[in-house]
Design an enzyme around this catalytic site. Structure first.
Site, PDB file in Angstrom:
ATOM      1  N   GLU A 445       0.850  -1.192   0.000  1.00  0.00           N
ATOM      2  CA  GLU A 445       0.000   0.000   0.000  1.00  0.00           C
ATOM      3  C   GLU A 445       0.882   1.237   0.000  1.00  0.00           C
ATOM      4  OE1 GLU A 445      -3.085   0.037   2.953  1.00  0.00           O
ATOM      5  OE2 GLU A 445      -3.066   2.209   3.114  1.00  0.00           O
ATOM      6  N   GLU A 450      -3.148  11.001   3.483  1.00  0.00           N
ATOM      7  CA  GLU A 450      -4.200  10.699   4.444  1.00  0.00           C
ATOM      8  C   GLU A 450      -4.319  11.901   5.375  1.00  0.00           C
ATOM      9  OE1 GLU A 450      -4.665   6.223   5.573  1.00  0.00           O
ATOM     10  OE2 GLU A 450      -2.523   6.674   5.633  1.00  0.00           O
TER      11      GLU A 450
END
Length: 565
Positions: A445, A450
């Site tokens: 990932e 974020e």
């Protein structure tokens, strides 16, 4: 920070091998570059000729008529050992196709075929021989034809006695292996598959003892010059590297008494058909486990490993983008994105809808809108505001999986994040193989952005792999001293075969070196295709849930997403 998605099992591509020279290894040059090329058809009235697929320019392409089957054929000028190809598809890709070789351009032998083509950039490995190589497509993904930006062909090169990987996909044997919920089918072959996301481990019922061993049959006698081992945390404190002509009598060519774990590379000198890691002391209470066991040298009977994808060019070229300049209310382009529908993971509280929460605003942005909106019949963790276990929020999650994916490049987006407590907007990537049986975090990932509503001034950039995930991911944050939701910000990763550099608004936040990760944290699983995700989550283990102060609706605005290679 930890993110999972529900993977749908897909049929794996079927590789049909044909004989090739045992003493050859796969080259990196493109043998098809500017070679004579013909095609079954060209899209009527278009400039998208066959030559555009072999001109080395990722901005030009070949496009066929709107029917099946179609083909693109390259003349290499003479018979060559062919070992791999790279297909860089336009959005009009083939779901079913074969790569074929021929001595005369008439009789064809299939060396690779698939019925589950996903488009994007596909790096294929196979073996065959012929003067002509063609892509033969039998099923289109769209109502249009098939279209290739680039078709590159790799050919075998005589090693001339040079060092080569001898152990790839060769028969492997071990003292025991694990096969349970903690490590399913962790057979010795998994250490030789050139896949850093799979591993061999000794059995917890019989193998968590000393000694243990794993060995490979190279198929013929070889001169061994290098051995590489990438350890799981269950590594050996003491072991020997050994060779044998009969897998019975072993000669030690290197001994280790202070094993450090992680990745270890040993320069050695020895001969034999078999090479063994003889494990004599465990580093802890568990058994032994290896992500990778690689043997290099000359001789043997090597199988060419999968080719390394090429690094991005210099200068970079734009190969894919979405600028979101459609009229207000337009849903995401189905040729580039698909919605993921349903509940989220990580204790998230939203229900992702079928593009009801994703639309353009008419000002050049894609909107991912989180709303306080009940989805009857759904099940989410209990919402602390309403006290209900029915999903109380809706939002959007868009992915390019099945549409486009990339190995390496500059991937960036200009985003204005949502705000308020309990919101979790993100711009990230996952390995394509998560839809082909590789579970997270082994799939890998790449979190390019974020943001947590409860920490308005900070944004995070992180990677997750099989030995570093969740709170143990490798990452960093940038505090800009004001709420990210106040303005658009440019989030970027520059990614190549040596590592990644993450930045926000042109400021470097995090530099990750592949060799350092392998030597200190665990295997590197980022040398393969990844797809893009955009989502605006509500709640979750990391950001926490909304509360009475949370304001809805909340919009995450995406000005553009661009990929350069």
């Amino acid at each position: 920070m930890r993110r999972l998605i529900g993977a749908v099992a897909l049929l794996a591509a079927l590789v049909v091998p044909t004989p090739t020279a045992a003493a050859a290894e796969c080259g990196t040059a493109n043998a098809a570059l500017n070679a004579p090329v013909t095609a079954s058809s060209v899209e009527p009235g278009s400039p998208f000729t066959a030559a555009s697929a072999v001109d080395g320019n990722a901005g030009t392409r070949w496009s066929s008529a709107f029917s099946d089957p179609q083909w693109l054929r390259v003349d290499l000028g003479a018979s060559r050992d062919v070992c791999g190809a790279t297909l860089q598809w336009e959005a009009a890709y083939a779901t079913a196709f074969q790569v074929q070789v021929s001595a005369d351009g008439t009789a064809w032998t299939t060396v690779f075929q698939t019925t589950t083509g996903a488009g994007g950039t596909q790096n294929l490995t196979f073996s065959g021989a012929g003067r002509y190589v063609r892509v033969h497509t039998t099923a289109r993904a769209t109502q249009y034809g098939v279209s290739l930006w680039e078709f590159a062909v790799r050919t075998g090169t005589n090693t001339g006695g040079g060092e080569a990987l001898l152990s790839y996909n060769k028969p492997a044997f071990a003292s025991s292996f694990q096969d349970d919920g903690a490590c399913p089918a962790c057979t010795p072959a998994k250490a030789l598959d050139h896949n850093p996301a799979t591993r061999w481990a000794t059995s917890p019922t019989t193998g968590w003892v000393d000694p243990g061993w794993i060995y490979v049959d190279l198929g013929a006698s070889a001169r061994i010059s290098k051995v590489v081992v990438q350890w799981d945390p269950a590594h050996a404190a003491a072991f020997q590297l050994q060779t044998s002509d009969n897998a019975t009598t072993w000669t030690t060519i290197h001994s280790v008494t202070n094993g450090t774990g992680f990745k270890q590379t040993f320069t050695v000198s020895g001969t034999g058909r078999y090479v063994r890691v003889n494990l004599t002391a465990r580093s802890g209470p568990y058994g032994y486990s290896l992500w990778e066991f690689q043997v290099y040298g000359t001789g043997g009977s090597p199988t060419p490993p999968p080719p390394q994808a090429p690094d991005p060019g210099n200068p970079l070229r734009l190969v894919w983008s979405d600028e979101f300049n459609a009229p207000a209310g337009t849903r995401p382009d189905a040729a580039k994105w698909r919605p993921e529908i349903g509940t989220g993971q990580n204790a998230e509280l939203q229900y992702y809808t079928d593009n009801r929460n994703a639309f353009t605003d008419g000002a050049g942005n894609m909107v991912l809108e989180a709303r306080r909106e009940v989805t009857p019949g759904s099940a989410c963790p209990v919402d602390p505001v309403s006290g209900s276990g029915t999903c109380q929020y809706t939002s959007a999650r868009l992915i390019t999986e099945g549409k486009a994916s990339w190995t390496y490049g500059r991937v960036e987006a200009n985003i204005k994040v949502s705000g308020t407590k309990g919101l979790w907007p993100a711009f990230w990537m996952l390995g394509n193989d998560i839809f082909k049986g590789t579970a997270w975090p082994a799939s890998g990932e790449i979190d390019i952005m974020e943001h947590l509503g409860r920490e308005p001034n900070t944004a995070y950039q992180t990677i997750h792999g099989p030995a570093y995930f969740g709170g143990g991911g490798i990452g960093a944050m940038r505090d800009i001293g004001q709420d990210y939701a106040n303005a658009f910000h440019l989030f970027r990763v520059d990614w190549n075969s040596r590592g990644m550099v993450f930045s926000i608004d042109g400021v470097t936040v995090l530099t990750i070196d592949k060799a350092t990760v392998e030597a200190t944290r665990g295997p590197w699983v980022f040398d393969k295709p990844f797809f893009i995700l955009l989502n605006n989550a509500v709640g979750g283990d990391w950001p926490g849930p909304p509360d009475a102060t949370t304001v809805f609706p909340q919009r995450m605005l995406v000005d553009y997403v661009r990929v350069y290679q």
